[in-house]
Design an enzyme around this catalytic site. Structure first.
Site, PDB file in Angstrom:
ATOM      1  N   TYR A 130      -5.378 -10.019  22.671  1.00 40.07           N
ATOM      2  CA  TYR A 130      -6.611 -10.111  23.441  1.00 40.07           C
ATOM      3  C   TYR A 130      -6.685 -11.476  24.120  1.00 40.07           C
ATOM      4  O   TYR A 130      -6.553 -12.503  23.462  1.00 40.07           O
ATOM      5  CB  TYR A 130      -7.842  -9.912  22.546  1.00 40.07           C
ATOM      6  CG  TYR A 130      -9.079  -9.714  23.384  1.00 40.07           C
ATOM      7  CD1 TYR A 130      -9.507  -8.446  23.726  1.00 40.07           C
ATOM      8  CD2 TYR A 130      -9.774 -10.802  23.904  1.00 40.07           C
ATOM      9  CE1 TYR A 130     -10.614  -8.253  24.542  1.00 40.07           C
ATOM     10  CE2 TYR A 130     -10.874 -10.618  24.723  1.00 40.07           C
ATOM     11  CZ  TYR A 130     -11.290  -9.349  25.040  1.00 40.07           C
ATOM     12  OH  TYR A 130     -12.371  -9.167  25.867  1.00 40.07           O
ATOM     13  N   ASN A 214     -15.059 -12.972  22.192  1.00 40.72           N
ATOM     14  CA  ASN A 214     -16.474 -13.216  21.914  1.00 40.72           C
ATOM     15  C   ASN A 214     -16.943 -12.386  20.717  1.00 40.72           C
ATOM     16  O   ASN A 214     -16.133 -11.793  19.996  1.00 40.72           O
ATOM     17  CB  ASN A 214     -17.315 -12.919  23.164  1.00 40.72           C
ATOM     18  CG  ASN A 214     -17.213 -11.457  23.589  1.00 40.72           C
ATOM     19  OD1 ASN A 214     -16.815 -10.596  22.807  1.00 40.72           O
ATOM     20  ND2 ASN A 214     -17.568 -11.182  24.830  1.00 40.72           N
ATOM     21  N   SER A 237     -14.778 -24.335  15.895  1.00 42.59           N
ATOM     22  CA  SER A 237     -13.626 -25.154  15.524  1.00 42.59           C
ATOM     23  C   SER A 237     -14.029 -26.609  15.326  1.00 42.59           C
ATOM     24  O   SER A 237     -15.143 -27.014  15.631  1.00 42.59           O
ATOM     25  CB  SER A 237     -12.544 -25.039  16.578  1.00 42.59           C
ATOM     26  OG  SER A 237     -13.022 -25.507  17.812  1.00 42.59           O
ATOM     27  N   GLN A 259     -12.523 -31.958  21.499  1.00 46.65           N
ATOM     28  CA  GLN A 259     -12.977 -30.832  20.679  1.00 46.65           C
ATOM     29  C   GLN A 259     -14.375 -30.403  21.122  1.00 46.65           C
ATOM     30  O   GLN A 259     -14.648 -29.224  21.338  1.00 46.65           O
ATOM     31  CB  GLN A 259     -12.984 -31.218  19.191  1.00 46.65           C
ATOM     32  CG  GLN A 259     -13.137 -30.035  18.265  1.00 46.65           C
ATOM     33  CD  GLN A 259     -11.983 -29.064  18.412  1.00 46.65           C
ATOM     34  OE1 GLN A 259     -10.854 -29.464  18.669  1.00 46.65           O
ATOM     35  NE2 GLN A 259     -12.262 -27.784  18.297  1.00 46.65           N
ATOM     36  N   HIS A 262     -15.113 -27.974  24.058  1.00 40.83           N
ATOM     37  CA  HIS A 262     -14.783 -26.545  23.974  1.00 40.83           C
ATOM     38  C   HIS A 262     -16.028 -25.686  23.880  1.00 40.83           C
ATOM     39  O   HIS A 262     -16.084 -24.592  24.444  1.00 40.83           O
ATOM     40  CB  HIS A 262     -13.937 -26.265  22.729  1.00 40.83           C
ATOM     41  CG  HIS A 262     -12.464 -26.354  22.985  1.00 40.83           C
ATOM     42  ND1 HIS A 262     -11.820 -25.525  23.855  1.00 40.83           N
ATOM     43  CD2 HIS A 262     -11.514 -27.176  22.481  1.00 40.83           C
ATOM     44  CE1 HIS A 262     -10.533 -25.835  23.882  1.00 40.83           C
ATOM     45  NE2 HIS A 262     -10.319 -26.836  23.064  1.00 40.83           N
ATOM     46  N   GLU A 327      -9.671 -27.986  10.933  1.00 40.31           N
ATOM     47  CA  GLU A 327      -8.698 -27.283  11.769  1.00 40.31           C
ATOM     48  C   GLU A 327      -7.685 -28.283  12.335  1.00 40.31           C
ATOM     49  O   GLU A 327      -6.485 -28.092  12.235  1.00 40.31           O
ATOM     50  CB  GLU A 327      -9.472 -26.582  12.892  1.00 40.31           C
ATOM     51  CG  GLU A 327      -8.607 -25.761  13.808  1.00 40.31           C
ATOM     52  CD  GLU A 327      -9.390 -25.254  15.021  1.00 40.31           C
ATOM     53  OE1 GLU A 327     -10.536 -25.720  15.241  1.00 40.31           O
ATOM     54  OE2 GLU A 327      -8.854 -24.407  15.749  1.00 40.31           O
ATOM     55  N   HIS A 328      -8.202 -29.359  12.951  1.00 40.67           N
ATOM     56  CA  HIS A 328      -7.345 -30.413  13.514  1.00 40.67           C
ATOM     57  C   HIS A 328      -7.639 -31.719  12.780  1.00 40.67           C
ATOM     58  O   HIS A 328      -8.809 -32.083  12.635  1.00 40.67           O
ATOM     59  CB  HIS A 328      -7.664 -30.652  14.990  1.00 40.67           C
ATOM     60  CG  HIS A 328      -7.627 -29.422  15.841  1.00 40.67           C
ATOM     61  ND1 HIS A 328      -8.752 -28.715  16.172  1.00 40.67           N
ATOM     62  CD2 HIS A 328      -6.598 -28.778  16.431  1.00 40.67           C
ATOM     63  CE1 HIS A 328      -8.433 -27.687  16.935  1.00 40.67           C
ATOM     64  NE2 HIS A 328      -7.128 -27.685  17.114  1.00 40.67           N
ATOM     65  N   ASP A 361      -2.594 -28.774  21.636  1.00 37.51           N
ATOM     66  CA  ASP A 361      -3.203 -27.623  22.311  1.00 37.51           C
ATOM     67  C   ASP A 361      -2.247 -27.002  23.313  1.00 37.51           C
ATOM     68  O   ASP A 361      -2.337 -25.811  23.614  1.00 37.51           O
ATOM     69  CB  ASP A 361      -4.473 -28.053  23.057  1.00 37.51           C
ATOM     70  CG  ASP A 361      -5.651 -28.200  22.121  1.00 37.51           C
ATOM     71  OD1 ASP A 361      -5.572 -27.669  21.005  1.00 37.51           O
ATOM     72  OD2 ASP A 361      -6.630 -28.846  22.512  1.00 37.51           O
ATOM     73  N   GLU A 415      -0.316   1.698 -20.748  1.00 44.97           N
ATOM     74  CA  GLU A 415      -1.294   1.919 -19.673  1.00 44.97           C
ATOM     75  C   GLU A 415      -1.630   3.406 -19.525  1.00 44.97           C
ATOM     76  O   GLU A 415      -2.289   3.799 -18.561  1.00 44.97           O
ATOM     77  CB  GLU A 415      -0.769   1.333 -18.361  1.00 44.97           C
ATOM     78  CG  GLU A 415      -0.650  -0.185 -18.408  1.00 44.97           C
ATOM     79  CD  GLU A 415      -0.284  -0.831 -17.068  1.00 44.97           C
ATOM     80  OE1 GLU A 415       0.002  -0.095 -16.092  1.00 44.97           O
ATOM     81  OE2 GLU A 415      -0.281  -2.069 -16.997  1.00 44.97           O
ATOM     82  N   HIS A 420       5.089   7.786 -15.491  1.00 46.62           N
ATOM     83  CA  HIS A 420       5.827   6.541 -15.278  1.00 46.62           C
ATOM     84  C   HIS A 420       6.872   6.360 -16.389  1.00 46.62           C
ATOM     85  O   HIS A 420       8.041   6.070 -16.130  1.00 46.62           O
ATOM     86  CB  HIS A 420       4.876   5.339 -15.295  1.00 46.62           C
ATOM     87  CG  HIS A 420       4.065   5.163 -14.050  1.00 46.62           C
ATOM     88  ND1 HIS A 420       3.085   6.027 -13.663  1.00 46.62           N
ATOM     89  CD2 HIS A 420       4.084   4.180 -13.096  1.00 46.62           C
ATOM     90  CE1 HIS A 420       2.528   5.605 -12.529  1.00 46.62           C
ATOM     91  NE2 HIS A 420       3.122   4.484 -12.174  1.00 46.62           N
TER      92      HIS A 420
END
Lengths: 433, 433
Positions: A130, A214, A237, A259, A262, A327-328, A361, A415, A420
């Site tokens: 996407y 979005n 972020s 940052q 954004h 994140e960064h 980036d 079990e 089995h």
């Protein structure tokens, strides 16, 4: 004003905890709308996608024009300037080189019992990416998502990118071409995610969907998860810069703002052991905000969610950063390697003053799709690993089964799983005859 | 009766597609109930967990008895028989040895520009493991979830296991001890997941939650995803056996049933190029179903979702299996390695007649938590990778920034992100002064 904290403050811990838990984003509840769109696309395929695109993107399509033709792509790509093309090519090459090193290895070994054990990695067959339209239509994100998929060996890689009013971004198409994308559809929103997940007459379904979007796209990805794989759902972020007294405050101000520009809900945090640096960076940020093109976004981000924390020493800075799990993370200190060794949770680390986050980036090589909203505590950025999966392998010999089969039978009986146990016992009996 | 298909049938493709898309499980919609439970635990902590445990598990706890004490654990473990203890110890040892080989490697390299690039893996700090109570309380699952976490280096590993009416499973506690689990809480349901995700006065929060559970547990895991990491949401599981004429039909029947006995919505599929084998396996399944302890579960599973597919040759078998993307795939053929090479989507492959799937459930070494419901197309079984995360590393030098910085600036300007460009430009200007 951003938050100013000092670890010496008596109420520091409470204030820092509040900073960590601040809710920075109100996600509108679009889940019901999205559920309806997905059901519509499942029921009516192309027709639903075409209607929804006319409604939301003001664009009339037919089954034949859902996908960009080669000629259209070439014509649009021809609009890209030589400088931009060269920059994208260099970025693609560097991202490819970095991600090629991520390919995991198959293993197969024979153990003492004679059994062979191991695993094998295979690519996802088909993936969809996407790409947002409009303002947030970033060619760099196309490279960052598509190249790992192609390095992994994904055979069929499709992009969906809305083109509101028919407006396409030539750089996005060029990035897709450089990355080796196979199909590009001019659709977006929840309808595009539904088309990728369930398929339509003109759009074959994929197995995995990645890429930002979005609230509608995020809700759609959550809903189709299980039917297909998805990458993380990105939240707001953040960047955290740890600086000592030798750092350049003007540079750090720009890094914090790169940052903040954004998104109004982005968060920029400075942690420093130098009160003078805290003041200098704050002043430099304010100065930049007077003229910055995106000051209408970066300003609110800095004022509402920015923070400046003064600490006693860099060990304290590392400990606080690990609580944030940013994140960064930029380490603008004299010995960034030593500080880096103390970092346990971060999406990406940028070491030293010569490594602005913006390099990561675009062109450094590592992926810029990184865990947001403190999720670096438990997750990683996008990588080749997101487009491969592991098949484990086991091959017993009669000797190996005799060695370990009886224990399996014992556990199966414990079990209460009789079949089995019998499936092992039948083979052991054949051997012991 | 299970479905019988032959690729020579004129309507084979439609019938096989229907088999693939059959909905095998009705998940009750418990989302609203779960949302309420999570909100309650977040608001009232221990008190809510204690009340809900009294209500659902008929067990009165206090903050002090939420957690099993060391003495309680030792007393319960003492009840385990020597044979069971030895079997669990062997399983733990083999699972540990297999997963130790999965630890990913850090990388760091210097490229031509002088830049250092790489990545580093670090463990999740704290993980929580959900263990179902009652019938589906499997010690083997404790080993399969807990050992990869400890191999990864998770410092704090907590288990939640409901003990309805106070009934605890000594084997589960022994498995937890063998795996190195640090804390065991006698709580379950959505309230246990909420306690792990958000923490209470007595139960510190974790960063990642794994493990199987009922519809309430699954809904709770979906809801806390993002706040913490989760593993996959398991769906109904399946086994696919590919057999040629040399296979043993009695063994295959037991292998098919060892999937069917788990759950009425489990699916067992046989694909064979031998019509005689198809008949022999079918007859053997019916015979076993006359006496099998869990025939009330395995019978409906086989009759409602079982399938026997006759193919022209093994290439066709591999192609069909890849469309199914089964959780478990047994290759009971003369040359399993050759056939395995044609498999592109499967959670785990068991090669040759001496490798019953039950070996993989208990003691082979590979994990038994595997992608269900066709998700092996895009996901992998549980592994050490689920408990580590990657931090990417980049360190520019002035020379490296001069080499690649201008391209980053170009792309930043293309994307209208001025501060990104300025953060690079400011450094380049300092170098070019």
């Amino acid at each position: 004003m951003p938050v100013f904290l000092n670890t010496q403050d008596p109420d520091f811990d409470a204030a820092f905890t509040e900073l960590l838990s601040a809710k920075r984003e109100d996600s509108p509840d679009v889940d019901d709308v999205v559920a309806g769109i997905i059901a519509d696309v499942r029921a009516r395929g192309d027709a639903a996608v075409i209607e929804l695109t006319a409604k939301f993107d003001r664009l009339e399509l037919t089954p034949d024009t859902l996908r960009f033709s080669e000629a259209e792509i070439e014509a649009l790509i021809a609009e890209v300037s030589d400088a931009e093309r060269a920059a994208l090519e260099l970025a693609a090459e560097r991202i490819r080189a970095y991600h090629a090193k991520q390919m995991p290895q198959d293993m197969l070994w024979r153990e003492e019992t004679g059994a062979e054990l191991g695993w094998r990695w295979t690519p996802v067959s088909a993936a969809g990416l996407y790409v947002p339209g409009g303002l947030a239509s970033y060619p760099s994100s196309v490279l960052m998502n598509a190249i790992p998929a192609k390095v992994a060996g994904v055979e069929r890689l499709a992009i969906v990118v809305p083109t509101p009013d028919g407006q396409a971004n030539p750089l996005v198409l060029l990035a897709a071409k450089l990355a080796g994308v196979d199909e590009i559809y001019r659709i977006g929103g929840a309808q595009a995610v539904a088309a990728l997940a369930y398929g339509t007459e003109s759009i074959p379904a994929v197995d995995k969907i990645t890429g930002p979007g979005n609230a509608f796209v995020a809700a759609a990805k959550r809903r189709v998860f299980g039917k297909v794989g998805i990458d993380m759902i990105a939240g707001p972020s953040e960047i955290l810069v740890i600086a000592d007294e030798q750092a350049n405050p003007e540079w750090i101000a720009l890094d914090l703002l790169s940052q903040a520009e954004h998104d109004e809900s982005a968060q920029s945090i400075l942690i420093t052991d130098s009160p003078a640096m805290a003041d200098a960076v704050t002043a430099a940020v304010e100065k930049q905000l007077e003229t910055l093109e995106r000051r209408a976004i970066a300003g609110p981000s800095w004022r509402d969610f920015g923070a400046v924390v003064v600490v006693d020493d860099l060990d304290q800075a590392a400990a606080l950063s690990n609580r944030v799990a940013p994140e960064h993370l930029e380490l603008c200190v004299a010995d960034p390697d030593a500080l880096s060794a103390k970092i346990t949770h971060a999406g990406a680390i940028f070491l030293g003053g010569w490594t602005p986050e913006a390099i990561g980036d675009y062109i450094g090589g590592p992926n810029h799709v990184l865990p947001t909203a403190r999720s670096a505590r438990f997750s990683s950025g996008l990588s080749v690993m997101d487009f491969v999966k592991r098949t484990t392998l086991a091959k017993m010999t009669p000797e190996a089964l005799q060695a370990i089969g009886p224990a399996a039978e014992t556990l199966a009986i414990s079990e209460s799983l009789e079949a089995h146990g019998l499936s092992v016992r039948a083979r052991l009996d054949a051997l012991n005859k």
